[in-house]
Each structure stands twice: as C-alpha cells, then as structure tokens.
Design an enzyme around this catalytic site. Structure first.
Site, PDB file in Angstrom:
ATOM      1  N   ARG A  56      47.720  33.239  20.991  1.00  0.00           N
ATOM      2  CA  ARG A  56      47.608  33.139  22.453  1.00  0.00           C
ATOM      3  C   ARG A  56      48.966  32.840  23.100  1.00  0.00           C
ATOM      4  O   ARG A  56      49.163  33.053  24.287  1.00  0.00           O
ATOM      5  CB  ARG A  56      46.567  32.079  22.835  1.00  0.00           C
ATOM      6  CG  ARG A  56      46.312  31.971  24.323  1.00  0.00           C
ATOM      7  CD  ARG A  56      44.997  31.268  24.698  1.00  0.00           C
ATOM      8  NE  ARG A  56      44.601  30.240  23.772  1.00  0.00           N
ATOM      9  CZ  ARG A  56      45.149  29.029  23.680  1.00  0.00           C
ATOM     10  NH1 ARG A  56      46.126  28.674  24.492  1.00  0.00           N
ATOM     11  NH2 ARG A  56      44.711  28.146  22.795  1.00  0.00           N
ATOM     12  N   TYR A 109      44.668  45.078  47.765  1.00  0.00           N
ATOM     13  CA  TYR A 109      43.656  45.507  46.808  1.00  0.00           C
ATOM     14  C   TYR A 109      42.465  44.537  46.898  1.00  0.00           C
ATOM     15  O   TYR A 109      42.648  43.313  46.912  1.00  0.00           O
ATOM     16  CB  TYR A 109      44.240  45.517  45.391  1.00  0.00           C
ATOM     17  CG  TYR A 109      43.186  45.619  44.339  1.00  0.00           C
ATOM     18  CD1 TYR A 109      42.363  46.731  44.277  1.00  0.00           C
ATOM     19  CD2 TYR A 109      42.983  44.592  43.428  1.00  0.00           C
ATOM     20  CE1 TYR A 109      41.354  46.822  43.330  1.00  0.00           C
ATOM     21  CE2 TYR A 109      41.990  44.681  42.469  1.00  0.00           C
ATOM     22  CZ  TYR A 109      41.180  45.793  42.436  1.00  0.00           C
ATOM     23  OH  TYR A 109      40.178  45.875  41.500  1.00  0.00           O
ATOM     24  N   ASP A 187      52.927  43.171  44.926  1.00  0.00           N
ATOM     25  CA  ASP A 187      52.150  44.046  44.045  1.00  0.00           C
ATOM     26  C   ASP A 187      52.769  45.440  44.127  1.00  0.00           C
ATOM     27  O   ASP A 187      52.679  46.114  45.149  1.00  0.00           O
ATOM     28  CB  ASP A 187      50.682  44.049  44.506  1.00  0.00           C
ATOM     29  CG  ASP A 187      49.772  44.812  43.543  1.00  0.00           C
ATOM     30  OD1 ASP A 187      50.269  45.741  42.860  1.00  0.00           O
ATOM     31  OD2 ASP A 187      48.573  44.497  43.485  1.00  0.00           O
ATOM     32  N   LYS A 212      47.298  51.200  35.602  1.00  0.00           N
ATOM     33  CA  LYS A 212      47.496  52.394  36.425  1.00  0.00           C
ATOM     34  C   LYS A 212      48.676  53.224  35.915  1.00  0.00           C
ATOM     35  O   LYS A 212      48.628  53.710  34.806  1.00  0.00           O
ATOM     36  CB  LYS A 212      47.665  51.958  37.887  1.00  0.00           C
ATOM     37  CG  LYS A 212      46.580  50.977  38.372  1.00  0.00           C
ATOM     38  CD  LYS A 212      45.217  51.601  38.329  1.00  0.00           C
ATOM     39  CE  LYS A 212      44.141  50.890  39.108  1.00  0.00           C
ATOM     40  NZ  LYS A 212      43.634  49.622  38.597  1.00  0.00           N
TER      41      LYS A 212
END
Ligand code: PLP
Length: 396
Positions: A56, A109, A187, A212
């Site tokens: 992790r 978004y 973003d 994306k």
C-alpha cells in the site's frame, strides 16, 4: 531509470511519452518495466523513506508512470497514482483544512461536485460554486468583501469543464487565489499535459482521471495528482497511504503502455474534433455546438492563449423539433449511431457519444438535450458519415 532529468528537459513532450519511465539501460534488462505482483517486500529494522515496506506504500510498477507523468506536467517530482480519478479528487480535497472554503466550478465533473457537496453538507468545508469562465465572479468568491467574509483555502479549476466546455482564465485565477491565500488544484483530464500544463500556468496541483486520455483505451480506471511542491506531495502521499486508494500493478502497467501513444492519439483526435465541430455547426438539426476551437466559441481566445490545441470533446445541443423534447431527440440521435459507441466516459481510441443528463448527478443547468462527443482516432470521414446518417434519422 534510463532518462536523466537533464536529458528529459531537452526533449519534446511527443518524445517524452515514449521515452520516459524506461528501465535502466543495462544489458539484458527489459526495455519495458515489468509488472511486480507483491503485497510486501523483504526488510528488517525501521522503515525509512526509501523503503518499499508494504504494497500500500509503494509498488515498482507505479514508478515509471509516476515519473513520466511528473515530467510531462513539468514537475521535478513524480506524480502520484491513485485507484481512480475520484480517489485523486478525494486526496486533493483533503488539502482543504477543516471548515475551510472551497471555490469550485458550477460545471465541474459531476463526481467532483457531488463529493464536495457531501463534504459541505457534513460541515467539513464551505463550498462556493461559481461560473469558472466569469473571472470577476471567481475573484469575488475567493476573497469576498466585508469584515466577516472568509477567504478561500482552495480554488478548484477544471478547464475545459465537463461537459459544458467552459474555459477558465487559469493564469489570472491562480494569481487571484494565491493573493487570497488559497492553493489551486486543476483537473487537466480533458487537455492532457500535451495540450495544457497547469503547473506552468500557476496551479499548485494537477489532477487527471488517467482512465481517460492518458491510459487511452477504455480498459482501466485510474487517477493521478502532480505537484512541484514537496510539502504538498508529502501530504498527498500520506493521504493515499492511509486512505488506501492505490492503483493495481496491472492497471498501472496498462496506463504506461497507453501513454506511449498519447501524442499520436491526441494529434489525431484533436484534428478530427475540429473538422466535426465545424461540420456540425452547419447542420440544421444541431442548434449549437460547444467547442473551444471554433472562433465563435466564448472560450476560444482564452483557450488559444493557454492551450496548444482545443482538445477532442465536442458538445452539441439539438435544435427543437415539433412534438419532441430535446432529451428525446438527443436519445434518438445516440441510438441512431452505428460507429460511435453509446457509452459514458471519454478519451479512449474509440469515439463515444452520450446525452449527459442521463446521469442524475449532472447539474440541472446542463441542458437536457446536450450530447457529448468524445472523438477517438477512427477515420474522420467515417465518424462524420455516421453522425450525418444519425442526424438524418431524427424525427421531425
Ligand atoms: N475528472 C474529470 C474531468 C472526469 O471526466 C472524470 C470522470 O469522468 C473524473 C475526474 C473522475 O475520474 P474516474 O472516473 O477515473 O474516477
């Protein structure tokens, strides 16, 4: 890694997407980084900064992608990879101090907006939403007048916005935010670092839904943050480690593989988006076209000043016809396509088409008849022929 920082600084971004994040040039080393599947690492004694420790905390498969994206965004520090774009949003929002003020675009978004709204509802922060294209309104939200007015702790930028394609004046707004004492997160999902570099425009943190364009093949869900500020990076890394939204090694490997063709994909899809936006503007059934590349678009001049292209998302609103509401016509258009894929998301090699208000989380100010087109890398004439035949099959 095989590319020194000094050498990387002299290379174009088109070369960097191919060359960055390679293993060392040693005999019999693979030219592509391997996938490391291990949840833990050998070690004894106290764990130091350079230790991998546990799965992790770090994974060698993340490193090349993080290094490449950091360099592409113009940072000397590696990016941080996350399990999704929204995991990156969550980590970035953790930089807002308890009860601090967050200024965010009304048309961010939808997932980012939902998260910020829910944090505001439980009192974690105060949310001020603004039209991000209205520079004066954003400045007023950052540092309102009056003795009791609180200045913002964070300005959230998305430009172009999803799906309204509003363009923020990033240099002016980052300067205003810093003057008010706020940090700026941008973003950059729609633009990619090849088209817009927010750190150079004054932003403190850059966010990507790697899902994306960066990964580019609609086969992984991942996110990333980039910053040049070591203290901010340390806080974000701590948040990722403690909250646990880490990337799987296979997804990280796929993202780097996808990144290798980013320049080619962006070049093709941007050029096609321009052609399609122009042609759609001349169609009787199309009431309006949103695309910052069109000279008449409200964001055109700003986009030209701060981007090297205009991206490859085009949004259209269908002109109303007798007996049919806009949503029905938009749904009909989406269903009538045969090559375009009726699906959500964007930024993959395949062209996608979607009526955005099918999502209940989408703000009501997004028109019901707005159709978002994510232009992929297919032949532009094939894409146009399919849109044309679909438009021709609309009722009325
Ligand atoms: N930011 C933007 C602009 C997006 O379009 C999306 C997803 O559509 C996200 C963030 C969230 O990313 P993810 O779906 O990878 O969690």
């Amino acid at each position: 890694m095989s590319l020194s920082e000094q050498h990387a600084a002299g290379l174009s971004a088109e070369t960097m997407v191919v060359a960055a994040g390679r293993p060392a040039r040693e005999r019999d080393q693979p030219v592509n980084p391997p996938i490391v599947l291990s949840s833990t690492y050998f070690g004894t004694g106290p764990l130091g900064d350079g230790d991998r420790g546990y799965g992790r905390y770090s994974n060698p498969t993340w490193d090349p992608f993080e290094e490449a994206l950091g360099q592409l965004e113009g940072s000397e520090l590696p990016a941080l990879l996350y399990a999704s774009g929204l995991a990156a949003v969550s980590s970035a929002l953790s930089l807002v101090p308890a009860g601090g003020v967050l200024v965010m675009p009304t048309h961010s978004y939808a997932g980012s907006l939902v998260m910020a709204t829910e944090l505001a509802q439980k009192g974690a922060l105060e949310l001020r939403t603004v039209d991000i294209a209205d520079t004066a309104a954003v400045k007023a939200a950052l540092a309102p007048a009056g003795p009791d007015a609180r200045a913002a702790s964070m300005l959230w930028l998305e430009s172009p916005t999803n799906p309204m394609l509003g363009i923020a004046d990033i240099p002016a707004l980052t300067a205003a935010a810093h003057a008010a004492g706020a940090i700026v997160v941008t973003d950059n999902t729609f633009s990619t670092p090849l088209v817009q570099q927010p750190l150079k425009l004054g932003s403190d943190v850059v966010l990507h839904s790697v899902t994306k364009y960066l990964a580019g093949h609609s086969d992984v869900v991942l996110g990333a943050l980039v910053t040049s500020n070591p203290d901010i990076r340390a806080a974000l890394l701590h948040h990722r480690t403690i909250h646990g939204a880490i990337a799987g090694p296979f997804e990280a490997w796929l993202a780097l593989r996808g990144l290798r063709t980013l320049a080619l994909r962006v070049e093709r899809s941007q050029a096609s988006a321009m052609v399609l936006a122009e042609r759609l503007s001349g169609e009787a059934r199309v009431g309006s076209v949103r695309f910052p590349g069109l000279p008449g678009d409200p964001g055109h001049e700003r986009a030209k000043a701060q981007m090297t292209g205009f991206g490859s998302i085009v949004c259209i609103e269908l002109a109303s016809s007798s007996g049919q509401n806009g949503a029905e016509a938009a749904d009909q258009l989406v269903r009538a396509t045969e090559l375009w894929l009726p699906a959500t998301s964007l930024g993959g090699v395949e062209s996608l088409i979607e009526r955005r208000r099918r999502h209940t989380a989408e703000p009501e100010s997004v028109p019901e008849n707005l159709v978002r087109l994510s232009v992929g890398v297919e032949n532009v004439e094939d894409l146009w022929a399919d849109l044309k035949q679909a438009l021709g099959r609309l009722d009325g």
